[in-house]
Design a protein around this motif. Structure first.
Motif, PDB file in Angstrom:
ATOM      1  N   THR A 200      -2.123  16.193 -38.312  1.00 35.46           N
ATOM      2  CA  THR A 200      -2.225  14.766 -38.600  1.00 35.46           C
ATOM      3  C   THR A 200      -3.677  14.311 -38.639  1.00 35.46           C
ATOM      4  N   GLU A 201      -4.463  14.721 -37.644  1.00 33.11           N
ATOM      5  CA  GLU A 201      -5.872  14.316 -37.615  1.00 33.11           C
ATOM      6  C   GLU A 201      -6.652  14.926 -38.765  1.00 33.11           C
ATOM      7  N   SER A 202      -6.323  16.154 -39.156  1.00 33.82           N
ATOM      8  CA  SER A 202      -7.020  16.782 -40.287  1.00 33.82           C
ATOM      9  C   SER A 202      -6.746  16.027 -41.577  1.00 33.82           C
ATOM     10  N   ILE A 203      -5.505  15.607 -41.770  1.00 37.23           N
ATOM     11  CA  ILE A 203      -5.161  14.843 -42.972  1.00 37.23           C
ATOM     12  C   ILE A 203      -5.871  13.496 -42.977  1.00 37.23           C
ATOM     13  N   LYS A 204      -5.915  12.821 -41.835  1.00 37.78           N
ATOM     14  CA  LYS A 204      -6.569  11.517 -41.774  1.00 37.78           C
ATOM     15  C   LYS A 204      -8.061  11.611 -42.081  1.00 37.78           C
ATOM     16  N   ARG A 205      -8.674  12.736 -41.692  1.00 32.99           N
ATOM     17  CA  ARG A 205     -10.113  12.876 -41.891  1.00 32.99           C
ATOM     18  C   ARG A 205     -10.469  13.320 -43.300  1.00 32.99           C
ATOM     19  N   THR A 206      -9.601  14.038 -43.950  1.00 35.91           N
ATOM     20  CA  THR A 206      -9.947  14.644 -45.240  1.00 35.91           C
ATOM     21  C   THR A 206      -9.366  13.920 -46.444  1.00 35.91           C
ATOM     22  N   HIS A 208      -8.428  10.891 -48.815  1.00 35.25           N
ATOM     23  CA  HIS A 208      -8.872   9.536 -49.157  1.00 35.25           C
ATOM     24  C   HIS A 208      -7.841   8.945 -50.119  1.00 35.25           C
ATOM     25  N   LEU A 209      -7.154   7.922 -49.656  1.00 30.93           N
ATOM     26  CA  LEU A 209      -6.075   7.333 -50.432  1.00 30.93           C
ATOM     27  C   LEU A 209      -6.632   6.538 -51.597  1.00 30.93           C
ATOM     28  N   THR A 210      -6.037   6.785 -52.758  1.00 32.71           N
ATOM     29  CA  THR A 210      -6.473   6.090 -53.965  1.00 32.71           C
ATOM     30  C   THR A 210      -5.345   5.362 -54.672  1.00 32.71           C
ATOM     31  N   SER A 211      -4.104   5.573 -54.254  1.00 34.35           N
ATOM     32  CA  SER A 211      -2.984   4.926 -54.916  1.00 34.35           C
ATOM     33  C   SER A 211      -1.861   4.691 -53.922  1.00 34.35           C
ATOM     34  N   ARG A 212      -0.933   3.850 -54.329  1.00 37.00           N
ATOM     35  CA  ARG A 212       0.237   3.573 -53.495  1.00 37.00           C
ATOM     36  C   ARG A 212       1.123   4.791 -53.369  1.00 37.00           C
ATOM     37  N   GLU A 213       1.267   5.552 -54.409  1.00 39.55           N
ATOM     38  CA  GLU A 213       2.098   6.757 -54.372  1.00 39.55           C
ATOM     39  C   GLU A 213       1.536   7.789 -53.400  1.00 39.55           C
ATOM     40  N   GLU A 216       2.374   6.699 -49.890  1.00 36.99           N
ATOM     41  CA  GLU A 216       3.771   6.942 -49.543  1.00 36.99           C
ATOM     42  C   GLU A 216       4.024   8.413 -49.273  1.00 36.99           C
ATOM     43  N   ARG A 217       3.379   9.303 -50.011  1.00 40.51           N
ATOM     44  CA  ARG A 217       3.542  10.743 -49.754  1.00 40.51           C
ATOM     45  C   ARG A 217       2.992  11.115 -48.388  1.00 40.51           C
ATOM     46  N   ILE A 218       1.851  10.532 -48.017  1.00 39.65           N
ATOM     47  CA  ILE A 218       1.270  10.838 -46.705  1.00 39.65           C
ATOM     48  C   ILE A 218       2.171  10.328 -45.591  1.00 39.65           C
ATOM     49  N   VAL A 219       2.699   9.113 -45.772  1.00 45.30           N
ATOM     50  CA  VAL A 219       3.614   8.561 -44.766  1.00 45.30           C
ATOM     51  C   VAL A 219       4.860   9.429 -44.651  1.00 45.30           C
ATOM     52  N   HIS A 220       5.383   9.889 -45.768  1.00 50.04           N
ATOM     53  CA  HIS A 220       6.560  10.762 -45.754  1.00 50.04           C
ATOM     54  C   HIS A 220       6.250  12.078 -45.050  1.00 50.04           C
ATOM     55  N   LEU A 221       5.062  12.617 -45.271  1.00 49.89           N
ATOM     56  CA  LEU A 221       4.667  13.855 -44.601  1.00 49.89           C
ATOM     57  C   LEU A 221       4.560  13.651 -43.102  1.00 49.89           C
ATOM     58  N   PHE A 222       3.945  12.543 -42.661  1.00 49.94           N
ATOM     59  CA  PHE A 222       3.832  12.260 -41.235  1.00 49.94           C
ATOM     60  C   PHE A 222       5.215  12.091 -40.603  1.00 49.94           C
ATOM     61  N   THR A 223       6.138  11.463 -41.327  1.00 44.92           N
ATOM     62  CA  THR A 223       7.504  11.289 -40.815  1.00 44.92           C
ATOM     63  C   THR A 223       8.190  12.637 -40.641  1.00 44.92           C
ATOM     64  N   ASN A 224       8.015  13.527 -41.599  1.00 41.95           N
ATOM     65  CA  ASN A 224       8.622  14.863 -41.492  1.00 41.95           C
ATOM     66  C   ASN A 224       8.026  15.657 -40.329  1.00 41.95           C
ATOM     67  N   LEU A 225       6.728  15.531 -40.121  1.00 42.67           N
ATOM     68  CA  LEU A 225       6.096  16.214 -38.991  1.00 42.67           C
ATOM     69  C   LEU A 225       6.639  15.689 -37.667  1.00 42.67           C
ATOM     70  N   ASP A 226       6.796  14.381 -37.581  1.00 42.30           N
ATOM     71  CA  ASP A 226       7.331  13.795 -36.361  1.00 42.30           C
ATOM     72  C   ASP A 226       8.786  14.206 -36.141  1.00 42.30           C
ATOM     73  N   ASN A 227       9.555  14.293 -37.216  1.00 42.42           N
ATOM     74  CA  ASN A 227      10.943  14.757 -37.092  1.00 42.42           C
ATOM     75  C   ASN A 227      10.996  16.217 -36.643  1.00 42.42           C
ATOM     76  N   ALA A 228      10.067  17.033 -37.131  1.00 39.37           N
ATOM     77  CA  ALA A 228      10.022  18.431 -36.710  1.00 39.37           C
ATOM     78  C   ALA A 228       9.699  18.537 -35.219  1.00 39.37           C
ATOM     79  N   ARG A 229       8.778  17.707 -34.758  1.00 43.70           N
ATOM     80  CA  ARG A 229       8.458  17.699 -33.328  1.00 43.70           C
ATOM     81  C   ARG A 229       9.657  17.258 -32.499  1.00 43.70           C
TER      82      ARG A 229
END
Length: 288
Positions: A200-206, A208-213, A216-229
């Protein structure tokens, strides 16, 4: 009613908490692991409170409730790890005990490693952020304590599990002992938690969001990571239910006198060993 993956996982995890508490109470494990039982009970309460109060409190009140619960879980998590260490290394099951110098040395060593890791692993609030809103400063400290406490407890869980795995058998607690199984579950979840945090921290640091899509993909990825945990936590609870239901294996190391001398199991002594010689001579039933 259609349930999503988050609702299914929440139901499974809460049910596993309740079953584990029943096992701890029904199999008389509470007396041996009171802090572990308390931590499981608090985890179930926080899980239920977060679910029932979400959307019913103001954002500020919900943060106070949620992060205060996490901070209390961190404190109990440290108590659980100390309980496991005391249970194994100070039980005198095999007559061995950790000397004060060794206890202090290992403690300072692990604290130094964890302090360096926590300091390096950000983010930390800036000085301007701390003084931006003095009214929110207490909440900021609670959030900071809770999040950094989670990281610290996860590191300690991995380190304590390694120590118990390496030295536990010498102190009479093999891999199948309850203490080892509790430490294994805690360390397994800790590794998953740390992996999610690093990703999660690596994604936040690297990224750079440029669009709404992309957002949403990043939020979906974070949700899946949290579900896996969350799913990993459910598997750990299931593992504890199975192992804490079973009794610990018995063996030479499980039978120890108060002096620390092992009592090896073997055939019972002959019946006539405790009968005086005169009585054996006069009783015909004791002759061959």
């Amino acid at each position: 009613m259609h349930w999503n993956i988050e609702q299914i996982l929440w139901t499974l995890v809460l049910t596993a908490h309740l079953i584990l508490l029943i096992v701890l109470l029904g199999r008389d494990r509470v007396g041996r692991f009171p802090w572990f039982t308390s931590a499981i009970g608090l985890s179930a309460v926080c899980l239920l409170a977060d679910h029932l109060l979400h959307g019913k409190l103001t954002t500020l009140a919900f943060y106070w409730q949620s992060y205060t619960g996490i901070a209390l879980e961190d404190i109990l998590g440290l108590a659980v790890l100390l309980e496991l260490v005391r249970h194994v290394f100070f039980s005198r099951r095999t007559g061995l005990i950790v000397k004060p110098a060794g206890w202090i040395g290992w403690t300072l060593f692990l604290v130094a490693i964890n302090a360096a890791a926590i300091w390096y692993f950000g983010p930390w609030p800036s000085w301007q952020a701390l003084h931006a809103d003095p009214k929110q400063l207490p909440l900021l400290f609670v959030v900071l304590f809770a999040m950094k406490g989670q990281l610290c407890i996860a590191l300690f869980a991995v380190e304590v599990a390694l120590l118990l795995r390496i030295f536990g058998k010498r102190f009479g607690f093999g891999w199948r002992s309850h203490a080892q199984q509790i430490a294994l579950g805690l360390s397994t979840y800790a590794v998953g938690f740390l992996a999610v945090q690093v990703i999660t921290e690596s994604i936040k640091r690297t990224v750079h969001l440029t669009s709404r899509e992309q957002y949403e993909r990043i939020v979906h990825l974070f949700t899946n990571l949290d579900n896996a945990r969350f799913a990993l936590w459910f598997l750990v609870l299931l593992w504890w239910i199975i192992w804490l239901w079973r009794d610990e294996p018995t063996g030479p190391s499980a039978f120890v006198l108060a002096k620390g001398e092992p009592v090896l199991p073997g055939p019972p002594p002959p019946l006539e060993a405790g009968i005086p010689e005169a009585d054996r001579q006069s009783d015909p039933d004791l002759h061959d």
